[in-house]
Each structure stands twice: as C-alpha cells, then as structure tokens.
Write a protein that holds these residues in place. Structure first.
Motif, PDB file in Angstrom:
ATOM      1  N   ALA A  36       0.977  -1.135   0.033  1.00  0.00           N
ATOM      2  CA  ALA A  36       0.075  -0.224  -0.038  1.00  0.00           C
ATOM      3  C   ALA A  36       1.012   1.234  -0.071  1.00  0.00           C
ATOM      4  O   ALA A  36       2.126   1.144  -0.013  1.00  0.00           O
ATOM      5  CB  ALA A  36      -0.918   0.138   1.106  1.00  0.00           C
ATOM      6  N   ILE A  37       0.328   2.348  -0.093  1.00  0.00           N
ATOM      7  CA  ILE A  37       1.161   3.501   0.053  1.00  0.00           C
ATOM      8  C   ILE A  37       2.138   3.803   1.177  1.00  0.00           C
ATOM      9  O   ILE A  37       3.250   4.060   1.124  1.00  0.00           O
ATOM     10  CB  ILE A  37       0.209   4.888   0.107  1.00  0.00           C
ATOM     11  N   ASP A  38       1.664   3.181   2.427  1.00  0.00           N
ATOM     12  CA  ASP A  38       2.596   3.436   3.498  1.00  0.00           C
ATOM     13  C   ASP A  38       2.840   2.239   4.228  1.00  0.00           C
ATOM     14  O   ASP A  38       3.277   2.090   5.265  1.00  0.00           O
ATOM     15  CB  ASP A  38       1.805   4.462   4.306  1.00  0.00           C
ATOM     16  N   TYR A  39       2.452   1.106   3.584  1.00  0.00           N
ATOM     17  CA  TYR A  39       2.867  -0.308   4.231  1.00  0.00           C
ATOM     18  C   TYR A  39       3.386  -1.563   3.122  1.00  0.00           C
ATOM     19  O   TYR A  39       2.750  -1.411   1.979  1.00  0.00           O
ATOM     20  CB  TYR A  39       1.723  -0.684   4.879  1.00  0.00           C
ATOM     21  N   ILE A  40       4.293  -2.043   3.558  1.00  0.00           N
ATOM     22  CA  ILE A  40       4.588  -3.446   2.468  1.00  0.00           C
ATOM     23  C   ILE A  40       4.792  -4.437   3.581  1.00  0.00           C
ATOM     24  O   ILE A  40       5.352  -4.380   4.746  1.00  0.00           O
ATOM     25  CB  ILE A  40       5.829  -2.983   1.864  1.00  0.00           C
ATOM     26  N   MET A  41       4.252  -5.526   3.277  1.00  0.00           N
ATOM     27  CA  MET A  41       4.353  -6.943   3.833  1.00  0.00           C
ATOM     28  C   MET A  41       5.037  -7.944   2.937  1.00  0.00           C
ATOM     29  O   MET A  41       4.609  -7.918   1.654  1.00  0.00           O
ATOM     30  CB  MET A  41       3.069  -7.473   4.459  1.00  0.00           C
ATOM     31  N   ALA A  42       6.055  -8.509   3.448  1.00  0.00           N
ATOM     32  CA  ALA A  42       6.635  -9.675   2.833  1.00  0.00           C
ATOM     33  C   ALA A  42       7.128 -10.750   3.350  1.00  0.00           C
ATOM     34  O   ALA A  42       6.809 -10.710   4.678  1.00  0.00           O
ATOM     35  CB  ALA A  42       7.989  -8.925   1.946  1.00  0.00           C
ATOM     36  N   ARG A  43       7.186 -11.865   2.837  1.00  0.00           N
ATOM     37  CA  ARG A  43       7.385 -13.217   3.406  1.00  0.00           C
ATOM     38  C   ARG A  43       8.634 -13.828   2.900  1.00  0.00           C
ATOM     39  O   ARG A  43       8.915 -13.812   1.607  1.00  0.00           O
ATOM     40  CB  ARG A  43       6.407 -14.171   3.374  1.00  0.00           C
ATOM     41  N   GLU A  44       9.208 -14.394   3.484  1.00  0.00           N
ATOM     42  CA  GLU A  44      10.376 -15.264   3.161  1.00  0.00           C
ATOM     43  C   GLU A  44       9.896 -16.421   2.146  1.00  0.00           C
ATOM     44  O   GLU A  44       8.766 -16.827   2.411  1.00  0.00           O
ATOM     45  CB  GLU A  44      11.045 -15.860   4.265  1.00  0.00           C
ATOM     46  N   ILE A  45      10.591 -16.737   1.026  1.00  0.00           N
ATOM     47  CA  ILE A  45      10.306 -17.517   0.108  1.00  0.00           C
ATOM     48  C   ILE A  45      10.404 -19.010   0.558  1.00  0.00           C
ATOM     49  O   ILE A  45      11.313 -19.315   1.161  1.00  0.00           O
ATOM     50  CB  ILE A  45      10.923 -17.472  -1.000  1.00  0.00           C
ATOM     51  N   PRO A  46       9.199 -19.798   0.844  1.00  0.00           N
ATOM     52  CA  PRO A  46       9.133 -20.951   1.421  1.00  0.00           C
ATOM     53  C   PRO A  46      10.074 -21.982   0.597  1.00  0.00           C
ATOM     54  O   PRO A  46      10.497 -22.012  -0.533  1.00  0.00           O
ATOM     55  CB  PRO A  46       7.567 -21.521   1.110  1.00  0.00           C
ATOM     56  N   GLY A  47      10.664 -22.979   1.424  1.00  0.00           N
ATOM     57  CA  GLY A  47      11.281 -24.117   0.598  1.00  0.00           C
ATOM     58  C   GLY A  47      12.497 -24.438   1.530  1.00  0.00           C
ATOM     59  O   GLY A  47      12.952 -25.618   1.307  1.00  0.00           O
ATOM     60  N   LYS A  48      12.967 -23.446   2.289  1.00  0.00           N
ATOM     61  CA  LYS A  48      14.247 -23.612   2.738  1.00  0.00           C
ATOM     62  C   LYS A  48      14.527 -23.963   4.325  1.00  0.00           C
ATOM     63  O   LYS A  48      15.331 -24.494   4.802  1.00  0.00           O
ATOM     64  CB  LYS A  48      15.307 -22.468   2.621  1.00  0.00           C
TER      65      LYS A  48
END
Length: 115
Positions: A36-48
C-alpha cells in the motif's frame, strides 16, 4: 515469537521509496505479498526452512512525517519461532536485511531493537 525492529530514515523522496524497499527485500530472498502507500508486507520464500521459521517483514512508511527527501521507515521482522538461541533464523534474516540497508547510502539508522 521472535521479533526484531529497526527505524531508519530513507534519504529519498516518498515516490522513490517503494522500488527501493522492494529491491532490498528481493535481495534478501523475500517476496512482497501486500503493498500500500505506507505499508509493505513480505514473506520469506518457502522451501528452505520449516513453516514455523518462515520470516515475515512489515515495512511501515511514515508518509505523514516525510519531508522532501527524508522518509521515516520502521521495519518489523518476525516469525513464530521461539528465540531460544541468540543465533536463530529470524535474527539471521534481520541481520541480512540490516546489512542490505547499511550498504545503501540512502539510509540512516535511527534505532534498532531486538526482542
């Protein structure tokens, strides 16, 4: 739950900030799942690692406190793992993100907290 936070000031315009944040997250093996304009959510790429160790990053952009070329940014790096060891997976990812930010001259550290 392991949780690490940092506060920085990005010395870029508010418009230039999202691509810079995405670049940092991608370089640290995270995928953006919400933006969004004032927020970012990210996650670690699964599998490791196991599911409970997967790290989530929340980036809070303080757009209301932004100046022409200074934008306060708060990072929250967390996962469901109990931080029983000092060198846990979440802490390692936190350090990796901090290194990526510190390599970029457009950031200035305000505060860093681990808990």
């Amino acid at each position: 739950m392991a949780r690490y936070t940092s506060s920085y000031i990005a010395t870029v315009s508010l418009k230039q900030l999202p691509p810079l944040l995405n670049q940092i997250l991608e370089s640290c093996e995270f995928e953006v799942i919400y933006q969004a304009i004032d927020y970012i959510m990210a996650r670690e790429i699964p599998g490791k690692v196991t599911f409970s160790k997967l790290v989530t990053v929340e980036v809070l952009i303080e757009s209301t406190a932004a100046k022409e070329n200074e934008v306060p940014v708060n990072w929250v790096i967390k996962n469901d793992e109990l931080p029983l060891q000092v060198e846990n997976h979440c802490q390692q990812k936190f350090q990796k993100i901090e290194q990526a930010i510190n390599k970029n001259s457009q950031w200035r550290l305000i505060a860093s907290v681990s808990n």
